[in-house]
Enzyme design. Structure first.
Site, short mmCIF file in Angstrom:
data_model
loop_
_atom_site.label_atom_id
_atom_site.label_comp_id
_atom_site.label_asym_id
_atom_site.label_seq_id
_atom_site.Cartn_x
_atom_site.Cartn_y
_atom_site.Cartn_z
N ASN A 1 40.60 0.52 13.96
CA ASN A 1 40.98 1.71 13.21
C ASN A 1 41.02 2.91 14.14
O ASN A 1 40.13 3.75 14.12
CB ASN A 1 40.00 1.95 12.05
CG ASN A 1 40.39 3.14 11.21
OD1 ASN A 1 41.55 3.49 11.11
ND2 ASN A 1 39.40 3.78 10.61
N THR B 1 41.15 12.91 3.45
CA THR B 1 40.33 13.17 4.64
C THR B 1 40.77 14.49 5.26
O THR B 1 41.89 14.96 5.01
CB THR B 1 40.52 12.07 5.70
OG1 THR B 1 41.88 12.10 6.15
CG2 THR B 1 40.18 10.69 5.14
N LYS C 1 52.33 4.13 13.97
CA LYS C 1 51.90 3.18 12.95
C LYS C 1 52.89 2.03 12.80
O LYS C 1 52.50 0.91 12.46
CB LYS C 1 51.63 3.90 11.62
CG LYS C 1 50.42 4.83 11.72
CD LYS C 1 49.16 4.09 12.22
CE LYS C 1 47.93 4.95 12.25
NZ LYS C 1 46.73 4.18 12.59
N ILE D 1 45.10 9.51 2.31
CA ILE D 1 43.69 9.40 1.92
C ILE D 1 43.06 10.79 2.08
O ILE D 1 43.34 11.50 3.05
CB ILE D 1 42.95 8.36 2.82
CG1 ILE D 1 43.65 6.99 2.77
CG2 ILE D 1 41.49 8.25 2.43
CD1 ILE D 1 43.68 6.32 1.41
N TYR E 1 53.52 10.11 14.45
CA TYR E 1 52.57 9.28 13.71
C TYR E 1 53.26 8.05 13.15
O TYR E 1 52.74 6.93 13.26
CB TYR E 1 51.94 10.12 12.59
CG TYR E 1 50.89 9.37 11.80
CD1 TYR E 1 49.61 9.19 12.30
CD2 TYR E 1 51.19 8.86 10.54
CE1 TYR E 1 48.65 8.52 11.58
CE2 TYR E 1 50.23 8.18 9.80
CZ TYR E 1 48.96 8.01 10.32
OH TYR E 1 48.02 7.33 9.60
#
Length: 188
Positions: free
Chosen positions: A5, A105, A74, A103, A70
């Site tokens: 991760n 965060t 990914k 998410i 990003y």
């Protein structure tokens, strides 16, 4: 088992606004970090017939504007994990990929801050970040099942079902094909 991760995200920016250094840094953390984690664990995984979960993202399956770096990273993690799955098929090591949406965060909040109004206008649960606990539960349950795919929030599983189409079919066929199995067995 191991969970790879590695992930950072810069604030949203178009490709024209992104510097080469920003792009390289993001790939270095998000892709090379996953590689280093998996590579270091491979001897233990093959010895124990273990399980590896590479954390990608929904952005590893679909294009998203203003976070192209990003998205590219990914997509790379997704491709890496899918190839790894084929390589380890004869070693008894299962490889899963985690696909998370937004998410709740600090990283996600910062990254989408300047497009928050766009997210808020999305219908239903799409415009609401999922609680961190959803991702944690998905990881724990995915590990327990040695799942090939893990999703959080859970509704993403159905929403993304057809995103890999022929590639998913090819992967399942290749994993069982004698020539592919012989190729990866020869590397041991």
């Amino acid at each position: 088992m191991v969970v790879a991760n590695a992930g950072v995200m810069d604030p949203s920016a178009t490709v024209a606004e992104t510097t080469s250094a920003q792009f390289r840094r993001l790939l270095d953390v998000n892709v090379v970090g996953v590689f280093h984690t998996v590579h270091a664990a491979l001897p233990h995984l093959t010895e124990s017939h273990g399980y590896v979960l590479c954390v990608s993202s929904v952005a590893g399956l679909i294009p998203v504007p203003t976070i192209a770096s990003y998205v590219a990273s990914k997509h790379a993690v997704d491709g890496f994990a899918r190839s790894l799955r084929l390589e380890l098929a004869t070693a008894g090591v299962d490889v899963g990929i985690a696909y998370f949406g937004v998410i709740d965060t600090p990283m996600a909040t910062t990254a989408i801050a300047h497009v928050a109004d766009v997210w808020a206008a999305m219908p239903g649960p799409i415009g609401r970040p999922a609680p961190v606990g959803d991702a944690g539960r998905a990881i724990v349950e995915g590990i327990a099942r040695r799942a090939s795919s893990v999703y959080a929030p859970s509704w993403l599983a159905g929403a993304l079902l057809s995103t890999r189409g022929a590639a998913g079919i090819f992967e399942r066929i290749a994993r069982l094909h004698p020539a592919v199995r012989a190729l990866v067995s020869a590397d041991k």
